[in-house]
Design an enzyme around this catalytic site. Structure first.
Site, PDB file in Angstrom:
ATOM      1  N   GLU A  77       1.577 -11.014   6.372  1.00 28.73           N
ATOM      2  CA  GLU A  77       2.303  -9.595   6.201  1.00 28.73           C
ATOM      3  C   GLU A  77       2.976  -9.988   4.953  1.00 28.73           C
ATOM      4  OE1 GLU A  77       4.160  -6.280   5.403  1.00 28.73           O
ATOM      5  OE2 GLU A  77       2.490  -6.882   6.084  1.00 28.73           O
ATOM      6  N   HIS A 142       0.043   5.107   0.898  1.00 31.42           N
ATOM      7  CA  HIS A 142       0.492   3.348   0.704  1.00 31.42           C
ATOM      8  C   HIS A 142      -1.236   2.847  -0.188  1.00 31.42           C
ATOM      9  CE1 HIS A 142       2.969  -0.018  -0.134  1.00 31.42           C
ATOM     10  NE2 HIS A 142       1.816  -0.653   0.565  1.00 31.42           N
ATOM     11  N   HIS A 251     -14.403  11.922   7.956  1.00 33.00           N
ATOM     12  CA  HIS A 251     -15.234  11.195   7.168  1.00 33.00           C
ATOM     13  C   HIS A 251     -16.530  10.428   6.941  1.00 33.00           C
ATOM     14  CE1 HIS A 251     -14.169   7.141   4.912  1.00 33.00           C
ATOM     15  NE2 HIS A 251     -14.977   6.774   5.713  1.00 33.00           N
TER      16      HIS A 251
END
Length: 354
Positions: A77, A142, A251
């Site tokens: 991260e 994001h 999708h």
């Protein structure tokens, strides 16, 4: 003075190219962070347990006793944050370097400012991703923000190349089929982000059917319920099976529509040799993406293959933008030739009248 301008343009070209490549890296590292469940490896932001580097387990336990430290995930991260910070510094550098050129003819100053605004918003979404505990809406936005930074950086680089070479572009109109293809690509990217943020990657088993059916049992309303409660930890998702099936299946339908639009685009501009090559490349990348998507389902979403699938989405977006850029150049050349021909005809007509 002219040498100074040319020098700045050269540095800006290098900087924007580096920014484009670094953005690709940021997107892929971000995807890897999500795939290894390291999105909450650090429970706070911008530091990790209050530090700019991953602290010891003892310090982490004192800082956040309710969130045990997993050092490997925390470093993944933080690596993502470090690279993203470097990317932000590149954007600031590009804007600063371009300040003195902002009034130059055709200089893309507005694009530079838009890129700066988007990277600031993207940083805020990075914080919200952690503080809202992987809320799917924020995670998806994001991801789209990352693609926006990529497209703006690449577009800025291409525009600067045009300025440096004094290459004219065609009309600013998008064109119907270009607009449809771009819109469907953005939709498909958003759906891909929604699939990953809700952990629906293997909600449909089998190819081309889904769970043994052409139209499986789905809960579309719950799958695309965009006002999900803020607060729970969304690691590994909160939706039930039929809602995730709906997300995955839509999708797949989005991929079909995108493929049709790209095929029509290729057919529409087949007579342009330069466009034929680049649009053929776009279509090839799309077909590879379809294969990768199918393999992800059949192989139960191995991490390395899921990362390659994300990379495929990145290259598809880049390839479509390059194709549109080539079309704008072709349009500019045709327009310039037409203007030049009219100018010659006018001079001949004037000479005859004399």
């Amino acid at each position: 003075m002219q040498e100074s301008i040319e020098s700045r343009l050269k540095w800006l070209l290098r900087l924007t190219l580096l920014g484009t490549l670094l953005t690709i890296l940021v997107i892929l590292v971000g995807a890897w962070t999500r795939l290894v469940d390291a999105g909450l490896g650090c429970p706070d932001w911008p530091g990790c347990y209050g530090r700019l580097v991953v602290p010891s387990s003892e310090y982490a336990a004192m800082r956040h006793p309710d969130v045990p430290l997993d050092a490997s995930k925390a470093w993944v991260e933080m690596a993502h944050r470090y690279i993203a910070t470097l990317l932000g510094m590149l954007v600031i550098g590009a804007v600063t370097l371009g300040w003195s050129l902002r009034k130059r003819h055709q200089y893309p100053w507005r694009t530079s400012l838009l890129l700066l605004a988007v990277i600031i918003v993207q940083g805020a979404f990075g914080a919200f991703t952690v503080t809202l505990k992987l809320w799917p809406q924020v995670v998806t936005l994001h991801l789209l923000g990352g693609f926006s930074v990529l497209i703006l950086f690449l577009w800025l680089h291409l525009r600067l190349r045009g300025v440096a070479r004094q290459k004219a572009l065609g009309p600013k109109r998008t064109g119907l089929w270009w607009g449809i293809a771009a819109g469907l690509l953005v939709l498909q990217l958003a759906l891909g982000g929604w699939v990953t943020s809700n952990y629906a990657g293997i909600a449909c088993q089998g190819i081309p059917t889904c769970n043994g059916q052409w139209w499986p049992g789905m809960d579309i309303k719950e799958g695309f319920h965009l006002t999900q409660t803020v607060g729970p930890n969304y690691l590994h998702g909160q939706l039930h099976a039929e809602a995730r099936t709906a997300i995955h299946f839509i999708h797949r339908l989005g991929a079909v529509l995108l493929g049709l639009s790209l095929a029509i685009l290729l057919y529409r501009y087949w007579h342009y040799r330069a466009l034929r090559r680049v649009l053929g490349g776009v279509m090839s990348i799309f077909c590879l993406q379809v294969i990768l998507g199918a393999l992800n389902v059949l192989m139960w979403l191995p991490l390395w293959l899921a990362l390659i699938h994300t990379a495929g989405a990145v290259f598809l977006a880049v390839a479509l933008l390059l194709a549109w850029w080539q079309w704008r150049l072709e349009s500019g050349d045709i327009l310039a030739a037409h203007v030049d021909e009219n100018d010659r005809a006018g001079r001949v007509s004037t000479g005859l009248s004399k």
